[in-house]
Each structure stands twice: as C-alpha cells, then as structure tokens.
Enzyme design. Structure first.
Site, mmCIF file in Angstrom:
data_model
loop_
_atom_site.group_PDB
_atom_site.id
_atom_site.type_symbol
_atom_site.label_atom_id
_atom_site.label_comp_id
_atom_site.label_asym_id
_atom_site.label_seq_id
_atom_site.Cartn_x
_atom_site.Cartn_y
_atom_site.Cartn_z
ATOM 1 N N ARG A 24 36.270 54.234 -3.972
ATOM 2 C CA ARG A 24 36.754 52.936 -4.568
ATOM 3 C C ARG A 24 37.916 52.934 -6.043
ATOM 4 O O ARG A 24 38.353 51.631 -6.660
ATOM 5 C CB ARG A 24 35.841 52.148 -5.060
ATOM 6 C CG ARG A 24 34.782 51.592 -4.237
ATOM 7 C CD ARG A 24 33.551 50.605 -5.095
ATOM 8 N NE ARG A 24 33.021 51.725 -5.878
ATOM 9 C CZ ARG A 24 31.900 52.468 -4.799
ATOM 10 N NH1 ARG A 24 31.283 51.705 -4.049
ATOM 11 N NH2 ARG A 24 30.567 52.995 -5.917
ATOM 12 N N GLU A 84 22.360 65.425 -7.231
ATOM 13 C CA GLU A 84 20.832 65.499 -7.169
ATOM 14 C C GLU A 84 20.731 66.621 -6.978
ATOM 15 O O GLU A 84 19.927 67.399 -6.750
ATOM 16 C CB GLU A 84 20.384 63.687 -6.946
ATOM 17 C CG GLU A 84 19.042 64.346 -8.011
ATOM 18 C CD GLU A 84 18.563 62.902 -7.732
ATOM 19 O OE1 GLU A 84 17.482 62.067 -8.881
ATOM 20 O OE2 GLU A 84 19.335 61.685 -7.525
#
Lengths: 172, 172
Positions: free
Chosen positions: A58, A95
C-alpha cells in the site's frame, strides 16, 4: 478535509480482535486521495527530495503518486524474492517470528535525499528496516510520512532519529 | 524518450529460461517515470475517466500516479484475502493451476468510467479477470494501459473488446 471520515473500520480483520483500518474508501474518492497525498508531503515541502521510497504494497500507492507529483524517482522496498537484481535485505521482528524487506543495491546512492512513504505506522518494524536499508546505501533520510498512525503501538520510538509525519492518528 | 532503454533485462528470473523485464530502473529515474505515466495515459486523454483500477502490485505504482494526475479515485484489484470488506472474486488460468483476483463490491458503480493500469501485459489472464470484475459491478471500461507488452503471448486477444495500449513491446 477530515480524512478520518474516509477510513472504514473493519472489525475482526484479518483476525478476531483487530480493528482493521480500510483505506480503500479514501483511495476511491476523487478529492480525498489526491489531497491526502498533498498533505502527506506538506511538512517536507521545503526539503530537497530526490527519491521517494514506498513500502510494499500500500506504500506503493501513496509513494508513487507523490513521486509523480514531485517529478522524482520511485523506489520500491519489497518482500523477499520479489526484486530481480542484486539486493540488500533487512530483518524485522513480527509478533511471532521474523520477516525481512529488500531494496535493490543500485536504487539509492550517497547523493540521494529520500522521503519514505507508507499507509500505516504501527509498531514501526517495517519503517525502521526501510531506514536501515537506505542508510546502508548511504542515502540521506529526509523523513517518513504515513496516512495513518496507531499511536499506542509507539512506532515513532523506533524512528526517533527522523522527522515523522502522519495524517490521521488512532489511539487504539 | 526511448523508454526501452530504462528497462533492465534479468536472465533466468524468477526461473531458468525467463528473461525478466525489470522496471525498477525506469521507476527510479526522475524523468522516465513521470513521462511513462503521461504516455500511458495519452491515448485516453479525450475520454472521461472517473476511476483508475490498478492490479496488484506493480500496477499500483503506475495506477496511483495516474489517478493523482487526473484527480480521480484509485481502486486496487488484489490477490485473495487482502481486501477487508465485501468482495467479488474472479479466477484466471495459470500455466499450472488457477489463481484469482478480488475487488471491493463498493469500489465501482454503474456511473464509473474506468481505465485499467498494470505494468505488464503477458498472457492477459489477470487483465481479463479485472475486466470481468468491473463488468460485474456495471462499470464502463474505457480501456487498458500497460508499460510493457510481451506480444508473442497474445494477451491482446483476451482483451479484444477493449482499447488496449502499451508503451514498450517485446517480441519474445
């Protein structure tokens, strides 16, 4: 223009508990999209910039529009294996586990003054990796600009050496 | 400007026997990139266009720049699972197997006049799938524009109903 009105909230995407900020409702608007690009650039308008670096994928959208506006070159930073010529690679923490980003070795040189563009500043992992890639190529980082910043994730702390701008902030 | 001079040939990428056309050497050039965007648009300059559709992910680069230039909205067509709201999906054939592309259902409507943008026209599978998605949303397809066309792969035949333009042709 209140850009926040053009962002759509999608609960539980891509996984339960995440409030996904959908920017496609801004992109498709003929006034909001060009104006967002202009405002993402505004704080850097007195800087000399020679290259825009956009982070896959993006970041390509806002970055390429801005490169076009400024009449400067556009450099994509991509996920591993996508860039066909000689690359540098930089890891960043997820994560769970690690991922990495790549840049072409000949994309930036020591004369370049670079503005980094992406849609979202979250933990800052991809942005910090992108800064590291540009520094290894001896480019000067003018700053980083984002459409959206998730302030509680403190991505800015990883980018403390640089001028960082975001158009919309969410405290989630 | 001879745009072909800005394309780098990478032998055996991503697999042996493929001559990959690397566009990053054009993108990073401050004259060639904006001018390529202008020339990709030129044949459609008398058309009314309300939306640019860019195909993931290099189509985002040229498509977003063109949407910015024209002050119109930008609509991404993406690989499965990337768009967060309600989507339409369209399959296309790969050499071995199938893949699909998605568009948000609310991205295009029957009043829209759409120009489709991508970097490369090869077999035309992704471009034809994108046309099908836009037609299912009742948008009018003004045409398709590409930086590069690999003419021997005859992608144009799959797009015979539409105006198709490419800036650089390779007969390989």
């Amino acid at each position: 223009m209140n850009f926040e009105n053009f962002i759509r909230n999608i609960p539980d995407f891509p996984i339960k508990g995440i409030q996904f900020k959908d920017i496609t409702t801004l992109l498709k608007d003929s006034e909001a999209f060009p104006m967002a690009v202009d405002y993402m650039y505004a704080p850097f308008r007195t800087e000399e910039i020679t290259k825009i670096v956009g982070i896959e994928s993006r970041g390509f959208i806002f970055g390429a529009a801005l490169a076009y506006k400024l009449n400067v070159g556009f450099v994509p930073v991509r996920k591993p294996g996508k860039l066909p010529a000689a690359t540098l690679s930089e890891e960043y923490q997820l994560e769970y586990g690690k991922d990495s980003l790549e840049i072409h070795k000949d994309a930036i040189n020591s004369l370049d003054r670079v503005l980094i563009v992406d849609d979202l500043l979250a933990t800052g992992g991809t942005a910090a990796a992108t800064c590291a890639l540009i520094k290894r190529l001896e480019g000067t980082i003018v700053g980083l600009t984002f459409l959206i910043e998730l302030t509680q994730l403190k991505g800015r702390e990883k980018l403390a050496d640089y001028e960082v701008h975001s158009l919309i902030q969410y405290e989630i």
